[in-house]
Design an enzyme around this catalytic site. Structure first.
Site: not given
Length: 104
Positions: A8-10
């Site tokens: 998960v990243c921005s």
């Protein structure tokens, strides 16, 4: 046994390169793994659809660690900032496997 690793990243963009490097590292080990990235905004939907074995958070969303730890019953780890910056697929794959207590 197949392992599913969710990153998960921005925005889900920068992590896609890391995913491909992790997939190459898994393939080199003859490991059956599904590795994918999603934006933090889509993480809940992705969790419901895929049931990953481990959740890896990009350094830019490390603040979400307590939130995910409270809602999932799988290991949640923040990717090491140096490994993330260097896009070190081997090391991040090792981190994910260690979180699952699996030998890779």
């Amino acid at each position: 046994m197949k392992k599913t690793i969710m990153l998960v990243c921005s925005a889900g963009m920068s992590t896609s390169l890391l995913v491909s490097k992790m997939q190459k590292a898994a393939a080199a080990r003859n490991m059956d793994a599904e590795i994918f990235a999603t934006a933090s905004a889509d993480a809940d939907d992705a969790l419901e659809r895929t049931n990953p074995d481990v959740l890896m958070l990009g350094p830019q969303v490390r603040y979400m660690l307590p939130t995910f730890e409270a809602k999932v019953h799988i290991p949640v780890k923040v990717i090491d900032m140096r490994d993330y910056g260097l896009m070190n697929g081997e090391k991040v794959l090792d981190e994910a496997l260690n979180a699952m207590k699996v030998e890779g």
